[in-house]
Design an enzyme around this catalytic site. Structure first.
Site, short mmCIF file in Angstrom:
data_model
loop_
_atom_site.label_atom_id
_atom_site.label_comp_id
_atom_site.label_asym_id
_atom_site.label_seq_id
_atom_site.Cartn_x
_atom_site.Cartn_y
_atom_site.Cartn_z
N SER A 28 42.76 129.26 91.02
CA SER A 28 42.75 127.85 90.04
C SER A 28 42.20 128.33 88.93
O SER A 28 42.18 127.44 88.13
CB SER A 28 42.07 126.98 91.00
OG SER A 28 41.00 127.04 91.33
N ASN A 115 32.94 122.46 97.84
CA ASN A 115 33.70 121.20 97.86
C ASN A 115 32.78 119.80 97.63
O ASN A 115 33.36 118.99 96.77
CB ASN A 115 33.73 120.68 99.59
CG ASN A 115 34.75 121.73 100.31
OD1 ASN A 115 35.39 122.55 99.54
ND2 ASN A 115 34.64 121.75 101.79
N HIS A 161 65.08 89.45 75.44
CA HIS A 161 66.49 90.23 75.71
C HIS A 161 66.80 90.79 74.41
O HIS A 161 68.16 91.00 74.17
CB HIS A 161 67.60 89.23 76.23
CG HIS A 161 67.18 88.44 77.17
ND1 HIS A 161 67.06 88.77 78.50
CD2 HIS A 161 66.45 87.07 77.12
CE1 HIS A 161 66.68 87.58 79.17
NE2 HIS A 161 66.28 86.59 78.63
N SER A 282 65.47 116.08 59.52
CA SER A 282 66.40 116.61 60.43
C SER A 282 66.74 117.93 59.73
O SER A 282 66.46 118.17 58.27
CB SER A 282 67.68 115.76 60.23
OG SER A 282 68.74 116.51 60.71
N LYS A 288 67.69 112.24 56.55
CA LYS A 288 67.08 111.65 57.46
C LYS A 288 65.47 111.61 57.64
O LYS A 288 65.02 112.34 56.88
CB LYS A 288 67.29 112.26 58.93
CG LYS A 288 68.88 112.20 59.27
CD LYS A 288 69.02 110.83 59.62
CE LYS A 288 68.47 110.18 61.12
NZ LYS A 288 68.98 111.16 62.11
N GLU A 295 58.61 108.31 69.17
CA GLU A 295 59.57 108.86 70.27
C GLU A 295 58.80 109.67 71.23
O GLU A 295 59.03 109.31 72.44
CB GLU A 295 60.78 109.38 69.77
CG GLU A 295 61.65 108.44 68.92
CD GLU A 295 63.14 109.53 68.20
OE1 GLU A 295 63.65 109.94 68.96
OE2 GLU A 295 62.58 109.76 67.14
#
Ligand code: ARG
Length: 472
Positions: A28, A115, A161, A282, A288, A295
């Site tokens: 680990s 532990n 809504h 973009s 764009k 996002e």
């Protein structure tokens, strides 16, 4: 390498060396090395305590502390060589200490198990993370409050809504997020009480027969309580689950803020614009300007929810006390903490940098049909039962739509056909400002109510900043 591998600290009862496939599964250190500085801090407190109670000599204790300091410098400087054959951060550091200071290093692990050691390390890690994230969260809440103050009485449409419902204030909308994140902040602070319990001394599961003094270690490390049950101390991970739940909820709240930003910045809404520095372009479409940051803020909630689910699934059904499954607790907490560390400053910058198109927001808030509720409430004031008033106003809306008129443009005769109690010129009374001002209930969108909310938010932030430090 080979010499190290042959001599794992626990190798005494083994005739064979560990199979490579298990070694790989077992290691680990590639992720828990992030606990190194906390591990060294815990070891230092432990070494001091061993000296104080006479389990090692004062000189041995001092030597250990010095060696641990040296290791700290190596780790902090990125100079420490981690060996996966030594499994984890704990055995790597212990072995390095022995190599550095000789036989005294062999005494460090007296009355201790990995532990209780790892239980301590993750608590120290989370205490630090909670402090840092608390600061970032408070800064984001401050950003929302500042922004709300800067657009104070500007109206915008409120939605249910995603349909225009009733007008609110931009500040009111922003302060809703302040409220959500304030509860996240409370959850984080509350977790602090559960983290504040020192597990070292619990040993592998059943304490130790050696005369240790865990209270010394607790005082040294700034814990105010000792773990009261050694089995619980090595087996429980509910404080980690709580952190992951905090993270999942906070990121879920942030994802909703992100979604509002994405909507507002679309050409369809055109309510707001993010600064160039906080948007991207973009590769194909030159025109764009994309809200990728928002996002991602929305998308990152997915991994935080996943991290919570992952650890819940690991812990569920584990018998007491420690089981190696619990090693799986670390990557989720690191990932959720990293995600929030990365996101909170961006979110604060997006809020601070957001430019509202207040004219457009006002225009949208002034949707003539959004006054239908106000019409109904006005009829109620004139003694019409609410259900009847709702029906009457609804019929007037249906008629206006049919004849392609705005509600406010119906003649008094047309309106009275559906709403006989409506006074002449009622819509002149129902201006946007009047309708907003009328909703002055506690927590409502009236400028008076929003001003009260703002005051309360500022006072609270100032109190918190006084208590915890950080931006206010
Ligand atoms: N790397 C282990 C963990 O993260 C440390 C404890 C190992 N204990 C053991 N009995 N193998 O949980």
């Amino acid at each position: 390498m080979a010499r190290r591998a042959a001599a794992k600290p626990w190798a005494g009862r083994f005739a064979e060396t560990t199979d490579e496939s298990l070694e790989k599964l077992s290691a680990s250190v590639q992720f828990d090395q992030r606990l190194a500085l906390f591990d060294l801090e815990g070891s230092r407190a432990h070494a001091r305590m061993l000296g104080a109670v006479g389990l090692v000599t004062r000189a041995e204790s001092r030597l250990m502390v010095k060696g641990l300091e040296e290791l700290k410098t190596r780790v902090a400087g990125g100079l420490f060589q981690w060996d996966p054959k030594l499994e984890d951060v704990h055995m790597n550091l212990e072995r390095a200490l022995v190599e550095l200071i000789g036989p005294a290093g062999e005494k460090l692990h007296t009355a201790r198990s990995r532990n209780d050691q790892v239980a301590l390390d993750t608590r120290l890690y989370l205490k630090a993370a909670a402090g840092r994230l608390g600061y970032g969260l408070r800064d984001l809440r401050s950003a929302l409050v500042e922004k709300a103050a800067s657009v104070k009485y500007a109206p915008m449409p409120g939605y249910t809504h995603l349909q225009r419902a009733q007008p609110v204030l931009v500040a009111h909308h922003l302060l809703a997020y302040y409220q959500m994140l304030s509860r996240d902040q409370e959850r984080l602070e509350d977790l602090g009480r559960r983290l504040d319990s020192m597990p070292l001394g619990s040993g592998a599961l059943a304490g130790t027969s050696l005369p240790i003094d865990p209270a010394l270690v607790a005082a040294d490390l700034g814990f105010s309580r000792l773990a009261e049950n050694s089995l619980d101390a090595v087996a429980s991970r509910d404080h980690l689950l709580e952190f992951l739940a905090f993270g999942a909820i906070t990121l879920t709240n942030l994802s909703r803020l992100a979604e509002d930003l994405v909507l507002w910045c679309s050409q369809e809404f055109a309510f707001a614009e993010l600064p160039d520095a906080l948007t991207t372009g973009s590769s194909m479409m030159p025109q764009k300007k994309n809200p990728d940051g928002a996002e991602l803020m929305r998308g990152k909630a997915g991994r935080a929810i996943g991290n919570l689910m992952a650890l819940l699934a690991v812990v569920k059904g584990l018998p007491l006390s420690y089981n190696r499954d619990l090693q799986e607790d670390k990557e989720p907490i690191f990932d959720t903490a990293d995600t929030l560390d990365m996101l909170l400053p961006v979110a604060a910058k997006m809020v601070r940098g957001l430019k509202f198109n207040l004219e457009r927001l006002r225009e949208a808030a002034d949707d003539p049909f959004a006054s239908a509720t106000d019409l109904a409430e006005l009829l109620v004031r004139r003694g019409v039962p609410f259900r009847e008033a709702h029906r009457q106003a609804g019929a007037a809306v249906a008629y206006a739509l049919k004849v392609k008129k705005n509600l406010a443009d119906l003649t008094p005769e047309e309106l009275n056909r559906f709403c006989p109690e409506a006074p002449a010129g009622v819509f002149a009374e129902l201006t946007l400002e009047a309708r907003l001002a009328a909703r002055s209930t506690f927590g409502g969108p009236a400028p008076r109510s929003v001003a009260r909310q703002l005051r309360a938010a500022r006072q609270r932030l100032a109190r918190e900043t006084g208590r915890n430090g950080g931006p206010g």
